[in-house]
Design a protein around this motif. Sequence first.
Motif, PDB file in Angstrom:
ATOM      1  N   TYR A 199      -1.893  -1.229  -8.895  1.00 35.78           N
ATOM      2  CA  TYR A 199      -0.912  -0.147  -8.881  1.00 35.78           C
ATOM      3  C   TYR A 199      -0.408   0.112 -10.303  1.00 35.78           C
ATOM      4  CZ  TYR A 199      -1.578  -0.719  -3.986  1.00 35.78           C
ATOM      5  OH  TYR A 199      -2.187  -0.783  -2.754  1.00 35.78           O
ATOM      6  N   GLU A 230     -10.363   7.377  -2.933  1.00 36.22           N
ATOM      7  CA  GLU A 230      -9.095   7.430  -2.192  1.00 36.22           C
ATOM      8  C   GLU A 230      -8.013   8.063  -3.052  1.00 36.22           C
ATOM      9  OE1 GLU A 230      -7.275   3.556  -1.406  1.00 36.22           O
ATOM     10  OE2 GLU A 230      -8.698   2.665  -2.792  1.00 36.22           O
ATOM     11  N   THR A 258      -4.345   2.404   8.612  1.00 33.98           N
ATOM     12  CA  THR A 258      -4.216   3.743   9.206  1.00 33.98           C
ATOM     13  C   THR A 258      -5.605   4.386   9.265  1.00 33.98           C
ATOM     14  OG1 THR A 258      -2.152   3.803   7.957  1.00 33.98           O
ATOM     15  CG2 THR A 258      -2.750   5.805   9.136  1.00 33.98           C
TER      16      THR A 258
END
Length: 356
Positions: A199, A230, A258
């Motif tokens: 991140y 992504e 998800t």
Amino acid sequence: MNINITKTTKSRITYINFDKLDFGRVFSDHMFVMAYQNGTWQQPSIEPYGSITFEPSMMALHYGQAVFEGMKAYHANDKTIHLFRPKDHHKRLNNSARRLCMPEIEESVFIEGLEELLKLDSAWVPKTHGHALYIRPLMFASEEYLAAKVSEEYQFFIITSPVAAYYSEGFNPVSLTTSENFVRAVKGGTGEAKAAGNYGGSFLPAKKAQEIGYTQVLWLDAIEHKYVEEVGTMNIFFLMDNKLVTPQLSGSVLPGITRRSVIALAKEWGIEVEERQISIDEVFDAHKNGTLQEIFGAGTAAVISPVGHINHKGESITLDREKIGPFAKKMFDAITDIQYGKIDDKYGWIHPVTLV
Ligand SMILES: Cc1ncc(COP(=O)(O)O)c(C=O)c1O
């Protein structure tokens, strides 16, 4: 499992405005804590949420051995809280830990720790539909030693934070741009782990994208710079020619929970799902020839996030920017209805926590 529980003497909940929750800013009264020392996890405890102390030589700060998870608990009724696929989150946490050479955690410790924490802080699970208690399990190297090697000590925490509905003012399609100079992850690297450093490394490209008016970066593969991977904290889906296409888990993409749920539901609805390489050119061509129907991201925070616009090397495609597509909306409703217990959970995705 024996968890030492120390309850807070003064709950902070009365100071929280549940009508105005800022994502990740306020934390519930308690946290789950467990230390790894002498080659084994020590007795876990639940303690009042608060500061921890460490020396500046703590290894996680220097060498980045830190992994985490992100999941949610939902208010189903006054006696039941729903955790969504916690065992899958636990598995992914252990996969991440293995990749970073960190110790794994037993499933029963993770699940029981979560259950006890939720029972203690059940009042912190927002009751408004769409709101939830965000859960952040995290593990980091806590040995205090300036040596670039595997730490011998770790800390594991579970902290929780009440969050508002992601779409309180209606669905807001995001606009994405590919990046010509930066990549997020490469096969064999740490991209398929939920490693903290992934991140940190994506913030500069994301900031540059925002400076030129895009919400987030649409990551392409690191080798050919051609295949879609992504987005920020979401996996990506394209509804093309009535088929649902999503990048395969190539080793550099985070295996989203998800994402897996979207694929299962789409298949149940009779939609053909393709997990494969998809080039950015194929997406642009499908838009040109009219077969690109919808684009959306999938992740714990937003569940489903419509994509309205993609820029790639100065060329762009725009879908219906004002609203969410019918397929994405149907998917959003189905997943959230399962999460809040409004429809049957055929898949066993819900882990109920019963309050006494
Ligand atoms: C890089 C990345 N990709 C995808 C996702 C979506 O994963 P999930 O659906 O498990 O939240 C996340 C969020 O955790 C993420 O951080």
